[in-house]
Design a protein around this motif. Structure first.
Motif, PDB file in Angstrom:
ATOM      1  N   HIS A   1       1.707   6.691  -1.784  1.00  0.00           N
ATOM      2  CA  HIS A   1       2.402   7.989  -1.702  1.00  0.00           C
ATOM      3  C   HIS A   1       2.566   8.651  -3.074  1.00  0.00           C
ATOM      4  CE1 HIS A   1       3.276   8.552   2.554  1.00  0.00           C
ATOM      5  NE2 HIS A   1       3.540   7.264   2.650  1.00  0.00           N
ATOM      6  N   PRO A   2       3.080   7.968  -4.091  1.00  0.00           N
ATOM      7  CA  PRO A   2       3.152   8.609  -5.415  1.00  0.00           C
ATOM      8  C   PRO A   2       1.770   8.980  -5.945  1.00  0.00           C
ATOM      9  CG  PRO A   2       4.515   6.624  -5.357  1.00  0.00           C
ATOM     10  CD  PRO A   2       3.712   6.632  -4.087  1.00  0.00           C
ATOM     11  N   PHE A   3       0.780   8.126  -5.685  1.00  0.00           N
ATOM     12  CA  PHE A   3      -0.595   8.374  -6.131  1.00  0.00           C
ATOM     13  C   PHE A   3      -1.119   9.686  -5.553  1.00  0.00           C
ATOM     14  CE2 PHE A   3      -5.116   7.889  -5.052  1.00  0.00           C
ATOM     15  CZ  PHE A   3      -5.680   7.549  -6.273  1.00  0.00           C
ATOM     16  N   LEU A   4      -0.946   9.886  -4.248  1.00  0.00           N
ATOM     17  CA  LEU A   4      -1.450  11.096  -3.593  1.00  0.00           C
ATOM     18  C   LEU A   4      -0.633  12.324  -3.989  1.00  0.00           C
ATOM     19  CD1 LEU A   4      -2.094   9.585  -0.052  1.00  0.00           C
ATOM     20  CD2 LEU A   4      -3.821  10.215  -1.727  1.00  0.00           C
ATOM     21  N   GLN A   5       0.657  12.135  -4.211  1.00  0.00           N
ATOM     22  CA  GLN A   5       1.499  13.267  -4.597  1.00  0.00           C
ATOM     23  C   GLN A   5       1.159  13.746  -6.011  1.00  0.00           C
ATOM     24  OE1 GLN A   5       5.593  12.164  -3.699  1.00  0.00           O
ATOM     25  NE2 GLN A   5       4.978  11.598  -1.611  1.00  0.00           N
ATOM     26  N   ARG A   6       0.782  12.822  -6.888  1.00  0.00           N
ATOM     27  CA  ARG A   6       0.355  13.231  -8.224  1.00  0.00           C
ATOM     28  C   ARG A   6      -0.929  14.071  -8.169  1.00  0.00           C
ATOM     29  NH1 ARG A   6       2.169   7.904  -9.524  1.00  0.00           N
ATOM     30  NH2 ARG A   6       0.046   7.049  -9.496  1.00  0.00           N
TER      31      ARG A   6
ATOM     32  N   LEU B   1       0.831  -1.211   0.000  1.00  0.00           N
ATOM     33  CA  LEU B   1       0.000   0.000   0.000  1.00  0.00           C
ATOM     34  C   LEU B   1       0.864   1.258   0.000  1.00  0.00           C
ATOM     35  CD1 LEU B   1      -2.776   1.436   0.290  1.00  0.00           C
ATOM     36  CD2 LEU B   1      -2.473   1.254   2.773  1.00  0.00           C
ATOM     37  N   LEU B   2       1.862   1.318   0.867  1.00  0.00           N
ATOM     38  CA  LEU B   2       2.696   2.517   0.969  1.00  0.00           C
ATOM     39  C   LEU B   2       3.463   2.772  -0.333  1.00  0.00           C
ATOM     40  CD1 LEU B   2       4.086   1.981   4.580  1.00  0.00           C
ATOM     41  CD2 LEU B   2       2.416   3.713   3.872  1.00  0.00           C
ATOM     42  N   TYR B   3       3.891   1.690  -0.981  1.00  0.00           N
ATOM     43  CA  TYR B   3       4.633   1.816  -2.246  1.00  0.00           C
ATOM     44  C   TYR B   3       3.785   2.525  -3.299  1.00  0.00           C
ATOM     45  CZ  TYR B   3       7.138   0.298  -6.454  1.00  0.00           C
ATOM     46  OH  TYR B   3       7.814   0.265  -7.647  1.00  0.00           O
ATOM     47  N   TYR B   4       2.484   2.216  -3.321  1.00  0.00           N
ATOM     48  CA  TYR B   4       1.598   2.790  -4.334  1.00  0.00           C
ATOM     49  C   TYR B   4       0.962   4.109  -3.910  1.00  0.00           C
ATOM     50  CZ  TYR B   4       1.767  -1.312  -7.327  1.00  0.00           C
ATOM     51  OH  TYR B   4       2.184  -2.306  -8.176  1.00  0.00           O
TER      52      TYR B   4
ATOM     53  N   GLN C   1      -1.426  16.228  -5.870  1.00  0.00           N
ATOM     54  CA  GLN C   1      -0.998  17.489  -5.243  1.00  0.00           C
ATOM     55  C   GLN C   1      -1.804  17.811  -3.981  1.00  0.00           C
ATOM     56  OE1 GLN C   1      -0.920  20.334  -8.612  1.00  0.00           O
ATOM     57  NE2 GLN C   1       1.295  20.011  -8.614  1.00  0.00           N
ATOM     58  N   LEU C   2      -2.001  16.774  -3.178  1.00  0.00           N
ATOM     59  CA  LEU C   2      -2.676  16.948  -1.896  1.00  0.00           C
ATOM     60  C   LEU C   2      -1.663  17.216  -0.793  1.00  0.00           C
ATOM     61  CD1 LEU C   2      -5.092  13.870  -2.023  1.00  0.00           C
ATOM     62  CD2 LEU C   2      -5.701  16.252  -2.455  1.00  0.00           C
ATOM     63  N   SER C   3      -2.109  17.880   0.244  1.00  0.00           N
ATOM     64  CA  SER C   3      -1.395  17.890   1.514  1.00  0.00           C
ATOM     65  C   SER C   3      -2.008  16.767   2.338  1.00  0.00           C
ATOM     66  CB  SER C   3      -1.569  19.236   2.219  1.00  0.00           C
ATOM     67  OG  SER C   3      -0.986  19.203   3.502  1.00  0.00           O
ATOM     68  N   TYR C   4      -1.186  15.832   2.804  1.00  0.00           N
ATOM     69  CA  TYR C   4      -1.766  14.664   3.475  1.00  0.00           C
ATOM     70  C   TYR C   4      -0.801  14.077   4.501  1.00  0.00           C
ATOM     71  CZ  TYR C   4       1.275  11.717   0.588  1.00  0.00           C
ATOM     72  OH  TYR C   4       2.375  11.141   0.015  1.00  0.00           O
ATOM     73  N   THR C   5      -1.342  13.249   5.374  1.00  0.00           N
ATOM     74  CA  THR C   5      -0.560  12.419   6.282  1.00  0.00           C
ATOM     75  C   THR C   5      -1.182  11.027   6.301  1.00  0.00           C
ATOM     76  OG1 THR C   5       0.055  14.283   7.702  1.00  0.00           O
ATOM     77  CG2 THR C   5       0.258  12.087   8.665  1.00  0.00           C
ATOM     78  N   VAL C   6      -0.336   9.996   6.268  1.00  0.00           N
ATOM     79  CA  VAL C   6      -0.802   8.616   6.409  1.00  0.00           C
ATOM     80  C   VAL C   6      -0.659   8.207   7.876  1.00  0.00           C
ATOM     81  CG1 VAL C   6      -0.396   6.204   5.777  1.00  0.00           C
ATOM     82  CG2 VAL C   6      -0.168   8.006   4.045  1.00  0.00           C
ATOM     83  N   TYR C   7      -1.783   7.797   8.475  1.00  0.00           N
ATOM     84  CA  TYR C   7      -1.798   7.337   9.870  1.00  0.00           C
ATOM     85  C   TYR C   7      -2.062   5.836   9.908  1.00  0.00           C
ATOM     86  CZ  TYR C   7      -2.324  12.243  11.295  1.00  0.00           C
ATOM     87  OH  TYR C   7      -2.147  13.589  11.489  1.00  0.00           O
ATOM     88  N   LEU C   8      -1.248   5.139  10.652  1.00  0.00           N
ATOM     89  CA  LEU C   8      -1.446   3.716  10.891  1.00  0.00           C
ATOM     90  C   LEU C   8      -1.907   3.555  12.337  1.00  0.00           C
ATOM     91  CD1 LEU C   8      -0.763   1.236   9.052  1.00  0.00           C
ATOM     92  CD2 LEU C   8       1.285   0.956  10.440  1.00  0.00           C
ATOM     93  N   ILE C   9      -3.121   3.009  12.523  1.00  0.00           N
ATOM     94  CA  ILE C   9      -3.634   2.834  13.882  1.00  0.00           C
ATOM     95  C   ILE C   9      -3.564   1.357  14.210  1.00  0.00           C
ATOM     96  CG2 ILE C   9      -5.499   3.338  15.494  1.00  0.00           C
ATOM     97  CD1 ILE C   9      -5.644   4.935  12.098  1.00  0.00           C
ATOM     98  N   GLN C  10      -2.635   1.002  15.089  1.00  0.00           N
ATOM     99  CA  GLN C  10      -2.327  -0.406  15.350  1.00  0.00           C
ATOM    100  C   GLN C  10      -2.938  -0.870  16.661  1.00  0.00           C
ATOM    101  OE1 GLN C  10       1.318  -2.677  14.290  1.00  0.00           O
ATOM    102  NE2 GLN C  10       1.861  -2.342  16.423  1.00  0.00           N
ATOM    103  N   GLN C  11      -3.602  -2.020  16.600  1.00  0.00           N
ATOM    104  CA  GLN C  11      -4.172  -2.659  17.784  1.00  0.00           C
ATOM    105  C   GLN C  11      -3.179  -3.690  18.308  1.00  0.00           C
ATOM    106  OE1 GLN C  11      -8.129  -4.227  17.148  1.00  0.00           O
ATOM    107  NE2 GLN C  11      -7.834  -5.853  18.645  1.00  0.00           N
ATOM    108  N   VAL C  12      -2.894  -3.647  19.620  1.00  0.00           N
ATOM    109  CA  VAL C  12      -1.976  -4.631  20.211  1.00  0.00           C
ATOM    110  C   VAL C  12      -2.779  -5.798  20.789  1.00  0.00           C
ATOM    111  CG1 VAL C  12      -0.221  -2.907  20.749  1.00  0.00           C
ATOM    112  CG2 VAL C  12      -1.947  -3.489  22.459  1.00  0.00           C
ATOM    113  N   GLY C  13      -2.057  -6.869  21.112  1.00  0.00           N
ATOM    114  CA  GLY C  13      -2.695  -8.022  21.740  1.00  0.00           C
ATOM    115  C   GLY C  13      -3.216  -9.020  20.724  1.00  0.00           C
ATOM    116  N   THR C  14      -3.841 -10.072  21.213  1.00  0.00           N
ATOM    117  CA  THR C  14      -4.303 -11.172  20.363  1.00  0.00           C
ATOM    118  C   THR C  14      -5.825 -11.273  20.334  1.00  0.00           C
ATOM    119  OG1 THR C  14      -4.102 -12.693  22.252  1.00  0.00           O
ATOM    120  CG2 THR C  14      -2.215 -12.536  20.756  1.00  0.00           C
ATOM    121  N   GLY C  15      -6.526 -10.296  20.897  1.00  0.00           N
ATOM    122  CA  GLY C  15      -7.986 -10.315  20.889  1.00  0.00           C
ATOM    123  C   GLY C  15      -8.535 -10.044  19.500  1.00  0.00           C
TER     124      GLY C  15
END
Length: 231
Positions: A36-41, A31-34, A43-57
């Protein structure tokens, strides 16, 4: 921290890309490989957030996205919140990662695993775009969906209960490829709408952003994303 703004012009839109995540590193790299160039083309101002859940539930995608919205809004007054599954890659550069001014927008309107059609009429999964105002008006996503994947129907119902409707990116633009790796491939069966175990009409005002509780474990900036780890 996965943030970008065009160096030679003033971006007209600021979009936060929110990805609920747990232990899917191959999908994430793809996903990241594709993306970032996609969004930059675009011409957006953006941030990618990864929201990670811990544990095995059981995984709780909806609640993780609520957390992502809460945390992302601390950084910037975003014009648009793009809620993005980690295993989907957009195929068309003209599928703009910006919000509809009036209504929540379903962007993944044509996925290859559904033969580029909607699996059913109220489907709101994959990739969607909401303004912060849309998100708060419908009280965000439910916090009580653990592992069953039915939250997308709940969200579609919430949108209507909040007096809005879903707009969709046209199918020739909203095309997405679902990433698949052999060791994770499931037996292909006709896709079925998950059964809902929630009475959305009664619960939507009492289960969402106004009742969100979580423990923030860490917030770290990596070159291609900001990682928010929560319990």
């Amino acid at each position: 921290g996965g943030h970008y703004r065009p160096p030679h012009c003033f971006a007209r839109y600021k979009s936060a890309i929110l990805v609920a995540y747990r232990n899917q590193e191959k999908y994430l790299r793809h996903l990241l490989y594709y993306i970032h160039p996609f969004l930059q083309r675009q011409q957006l101002s953006y941030t990618v957030y990864l929201i990670q859940q811990v544990g095995t539930g059981s995984f709780n995608r909806a609640k993780l996205l609520n957390v992502g919205v809460r945390e992302a809004m601390k950084d910037e007054e975003w014009d648009c919140l793009v809620l993005h599954d980690v295993d989907l890659v957009p195929e068309n550069d003209y599928n703009l990662y910006i919000c509809d001014e009036y209504y929540p927008k379903h962007m993944a309107s044509a996925m290859d695993k559904f033969q580029y059609t909607l699996p059913y009429k109220s489907f709101f999964g994959g990739v969607s775009a909401l303004t912060p105002e849309h998100y708060m008006k419908m009280n965000g996503f439910p916090n009580t969906y653990w592992g069953d994947g039915g939250e997308n129907d709940d969200i579609a119902t919430r949108i209507h209960l909040a007096g809005m409707k879903i707009v969709r990116t046209s199918p020739h633009l909203g095309r997405y490829r679902v990433m698949d790796y052999n060791e994770e491939t499931e037996i292909q069966e006709p896709w079925r709408r998950p059964p809902s175990r929630h009475n959305t009409r009664k619960t939507w005002k009492a289960d969402g952003m106004n009742t969100l509780q979580f423990r923030l474990l860490s917030r770290t900036k990596h070159p291609l994303y900001t990682k928010i780890t929560v319990d």
